[in-house]
Design a protein around this motif. Structure first.
Motif, short mmCIF file in Angstrom:
data_model
loop_
_atom_site.label_atom_id
_atom_site.label_comp_id
_atom_site.label_asym_id
_atom_site.label_seq_id
_atom_site.Cartn_x
_atom_site.Cartn_y
_atom_site.Cartn_z
N GLY A 89 4.03 -56.80 -65.68
CA GLY A 89 4.77 -56.82 -64.42
C GLY A 89 4.14 -57.75 -63.39
O GLY A 89 4.83 -58.48 -62.69
N LEU A 148 6.63 -52.57 -58.71
CA LEU A 148 5.37 -52.54 -59.48
C LEU A 148 4.69 -51.20 -59.28
O LEU A 148 4.89 -50.54 -58.26
CB LEU A 148 4.44 -53.65 -58.99
CG LEU A 148 4.96 -55.09 -59.08
CD1 LEU A 148 3.93 -56.05 -58.52
CD2 LEU A 148 5.34 -55.46 -60.50
N THR A 180 11.11 -59.66 -59.70
CA THR A 180 10.83 -60.26 -61.01
C THR A 180 12.03 -60.26 -61.94
O THR A 180 12.11 -61.06 -62.84
CB THR A 180 9.70 -59.51 -61.71
OG1 THR A 180 10.07 -58.14 -61.78
CG2 THR A 180 8.43 -59.64 -60.93
#
Ligand code: ATP
Ligand code: MG
Length: 236
Positions: A134, A162, A81
């Protein structure tokens, strides 16, 4: 299908992938596991075209893509991410690749809408990444791959940053995504549960070679050796 034939990777004098052969069927979910440094990311990046292949052949569908440009392979890599552009909205992040390759605005909008429907991001299109959780950020990263309509999705430990609870949710999301769009997926993970639950086929790598390939339950019940058992057997 994705076919790897005698695939070799060398960095200078050092060979890190030693002639890997692998056949992946259309729509199959394949998971690469193995210890740190065994070559999982390198193999994935070679399929993506982000690393040059030193020897051997990569075929996707009917094409030999061994030397093809990454954009011409029909693959999309899902990055972690933190690869999102912080100054762009969710919509802009998802459409950016298509914009760069000269797609029309209306077409980009259409594809982004479709991806956000699949990923349940419709309500977040105007937000910037810092205003997302997230899990939502991870969905945007996946959305960037979906809009390109690839035959093959490549994931390199997409859930590793995560927290535990979110990992479970996202694992379910990825399974649902695979079911819904039916594309071939190649997925690297350290997580045995992810490997066991997502994979049609698990590839156990060791030191740049394939140690064993099989369906999760076959590897679990009948590992070739202790090394494979250590990866697929009872959780460590
Ligand atoms: P991890 O689980 O830690 O992510 P991995 O299985 O993904 O490990 P790779 O990143 O594919 O491992 O690395 C395979 C081998 O290639 C390692 O020995 C690594 O040190 C080496 N390697 C990777 N990239 C380079 C590079 N650019 N130059 C030299 N060696 C490299
Ligand atoms: Mg890696």
């Amino acid at each position: 299908d994705v076919t790897l034939r005698k695939l070799v990777k060398r960095y200078g004098e050092v060979e890190v992938i030693h002639g890997v052969d692998l056949d992946i069927s259309d729509g199959e979910f394949v998971v690469f596991v193995g210890p740190s440094g065994c070559g999982k990311s390198t193999l994935l990046r070679m399929i993506a075209g982000l690393e040059e292949t030193s020897a051997g052949e990569i075929r996707i569908g009917a094409s030999d893509v061994t030397r093809a440009d990454p954009a011409d392979r029909g693959v999309a890599m899902v990055f972690q991410t933190y690869a999102l552009y912080p100054h762009m909205t969710v919509e802009e992040n998802m459409g950016f690749g298509l914009k760069m390759t000269g797609h029309a605005k209306a077409e980009i909008r259409e594809k982004v809408r479709e991806a956000s429907r699949i990923l349940k991001l419709d309500d977040y299109l105007k937000r910037k990444p810092k205003a997302l959780s997230g899990g939502q950020r991870q969905r945007v990263a996946i959305g960037r791959a979906i809009v390109r309509g690839p035959e093959v999705f490549l994931f390199d430990e997409p859930l590793s940053n995560l927290d535990a609870e979110l990992r479970v949710d996202m694992r379910v999301e990825i399974a649902r995504l695979h079911k819904e769009i039916g594309a071939t997926m190649i997925y690297v993970t350290h997580d045995q549960v992810e490997a066991m639950t997502l994979a049609d086929k698990i590839v156990v790598l060791r030191g740049g070679n394939i140690e064993q390939v099989g369906a999760p339950m076959d590897l679990y019940r009948d590992p070739d050796n202790r090394f494979v058992a250590g990866f697929i057997g009872s959780p460590a």
